[in-house]
Design an enzyme around this catalytic site. Structure first.
Site, PDB file in Angstrom:
ATOM      1  N   HIS A 153       0.789  -0.038  -7.537  1.00  0.00           N
ATOM      2  CA  HIS A 153       0.753   1.365  -7.101  1.00  0.00           C
ATOM      3  C   HIS A 153       1.146   1.416  -5.627  1.00  0.00           C
ATOM      4  O   HIS A 153       1.532   0.386  -5.032  1.00  0.00           O
ATOM      5  CB  HIS A 153      -0.636   1.952  -7.358  1.00  0.00           C
ATOM      6  CG  HIS A 153      -1.767   1.117  -6.833  1.00  0.00           C
ATOM      7  ND1 HIS A 153      -1.930   0.831  -5.491  1.00  0.00           N
ATOM      8  CD2 HIS A 153      -2.784   0.474  -7.458  1.00  0.00           C
ATOM      9  CE1 HIS A 153      -2.992   0.079  -5.318  1.00  0.00           C
ATOM     10  NE2 HIS A 153      -3.526  -0.174  -6.506  1.00  0.00           N
ATOM     11  N   ALA A 154       1.001   2.609  -5.041  1.00  0.00           N
ATOM     12  CA  ALA A 154       1.471   2.781  -3.652  1.00  0.00           C
ATOM     13  C   ALA A 154       0.739   1.849  -2.675  1.00  0.00           C
ATOM     14  O   ALA A 154       1.291   1.488  -1.624  1.00  0.00           O
ATOM     15  CB  ALA A 154       1.297   4.229  -3.226  1.00  0.00           C
ATOM     16  N   HIS A 185      -0.053  -1.305  -3.318  1.00  0.00           N
ATOM     17  CA  HIS A 185       0.701  -2.566  -3.371  1.00  0.00           C
ATOM     18  C   HIS A 185       2.028  -2.423  -2.635  1.00  0.00           C
ATOM     19  O   HIS A 185       2.482  -3.354  -1.972  1.00  0.00           O
ATOM     20  CB  HIS A 185       0.986  -2.971  -4.826  1.00  0.00           C
ATOM     21  CG  HIS A 185      -0.255  -3.275  -5.622  1.00  0.00           C
ATOM     22  ND1 HIS A 185      -0.699  -2.483  -6.640  1.00  0.00           N
ATOM     23  CD2 HIS A 185      -1.141  -4.294  -5.536  1.00  0.00           C
ATOM     24  CE1 HIS A 185      -1.801  -2.999  -7.165  1.00  0.00           C
ATOM     25  NE2 HIS A 185      -2.088  -4.098  -6.516  1.00  0.00           N
ATOM     26  N   GLY A 197      -5.241  -6.497   1.042  1.00  0.00           N
ATOM     27  CA  GLY A 197      -5.653  -5.147   1.430  1.00  0.00           C
ATOM     28  C   GLY A 197      -7.073  -5.104   1.977  1.00  0.00           C
ATOM     29  O   GLY A 197      -7.947  -5.855   1.534  1.00  0.00           O
ATOM     30  N   SER A 203      -6.433   2.234  -6.412  1.00  0.00           N
ATOM     31  CA  SER A 203      -6.872   1.042  -7.130  1.00  0.00           C
ATOM     32  C   SER A 203      -6.274   1.103  -8.522  1.00  0.00           C
ATOM     33  O   SER A 203      -6.145   2.196  -9.106  1.00  0.00           O
ATOM     34  CB  SER A 203      -8.406   1.042  -7.235  1.00  0.00           C
ATOM     35  OG  SER A 203      -8.815   0.167  -8.264  1.00  0.00           O
TER      36      SER A 203
END
Ligand code: PAF
Length: 276
Positions: A31-32, A34, A147, A185
């Site tokens: 997703h954004a 990552h 992250g 997430s």
């Protein structure tokens, strides 16, 4: 974009290609959040370097009965994200490729792993350290990006790198959020519409705590618990204030105190944190 699926290929590639390699370890369902890690990896690797994304749903870090089998594995969509972001290499092994039958060697960090998610998910960080150490050996990166949403994981990986002398720089990436504050997430997609509508209470509670005047950790934690309890579908797993470097409890708020929470919505467990 090269895609490798075997450990032998990964070893061979790392030996042959000498350049600044930067790894983004993931379990896929990109997703954004990552994407922001991949972009940091590119900035670190430079145009002549190599950005590697590993996609591996690591069975060792799931507790028995948890979401290992239903964890999303959208291989085609993940490939598209990697291509669009100019990733050079994807390492996507199967579970039996990473773990030989009868494996009996693990990497275990024994201090930072004890509390917070380590308290609620026994064995989880042993699984994370084992797979991250294997990825570091196989792909030999100069740097790797993790992250800050998984703050405890980041601290443990840094400790492992120091303690085991991996010559690898660990780059921390800020948490990316939905407009309503919910941290991105891969597990957000498990939430039903009612749970999704209530989940931003986590961030709201953390921000309220960060603004609070109280200096006693117990008072701040009480404030966070009461705020989260206003969302009827939320069930707190933990809310703790610890030192951001040793992850040990703090009675009073002091510089680099970290407020970390895990909250269930149905079976979905979400985590988030804020530096106070
Ligand atoms: O953060 C994750 O997605 C995983 O814990 C990691 C670091 C890829 C190890 O499996």
């Amino acid at each position: 974009m090269i895609i490798l699926t075997t450990t032998a290929e990964a070893h061979e590639h790392s030996r042959r290609r000498a350049c600044k390699r930067v790894l983004v370890p993931t379990m896929g369902a990109l997703h954004a959040g990552h994407v922001s890690l991949i972009q940091l990896a590119r900035a670190s690797a430079g145009v002549n370097g190599e950005v590697v994304v590993s996609i591996f749903v690591n069975p060792l870090q799931f507790e028995p009965g948890s979401d290992y089998t239903r964890y999303p594995r959208p291989a085609a969509a993940d490939g598209k994200v990697c291509r669009a972001e100019g990733v050079d290499l994807v390492f996507q092994p199967a579970a039996n490729e990473m773990y030989a039958p009868g494996r009996s060697t693990f990497v275990k960090e024994t201090s930072l792993s004890e509390r917070l998610c380590g308290g609620s998910r026994p064995g989880h960080f042993r699984g994370v350290c084992t797979v991250v150490a294997k990825l570091f050996h196989l792909l030999a990166p100069a740097a790797a990006v993790f992250g800050e949403k998984d703050f405890q994981q980041l601290a443990i990986v840094r400790r492992m790198v120091r303690d085991l002398d991996f010559p690898i720089e660990i780059i921390a990436a800020p948490t990316i959020r939905e407009p309503d504050g919910l941290a991105l997430s891969s597990r957000n997609q498990y939430l039903n519409p009612q749970e999704r509508a209530q989940a931003p209470i986590i961030r709201a509670a953390l921000l309220e705590a960060a603004r609070a005047e109280e200096k006693l950790s117990a008072e701040i934690i009480e404030r966070v618990r009461s705020k989260i309890a206003t969302a009827p579908l939320a069930r707190i797993d933990y809310a703790e204030i610890v030192g951001a470097d040793d992850l040990q409890p703090r009675l009073m708020i002091e510089p680099r105190s970290l407020l970390a929470v895990a909250v269930f919505f149905g079976k979905t467990r979400l985590i988030d944190n804020v530096l106070l």
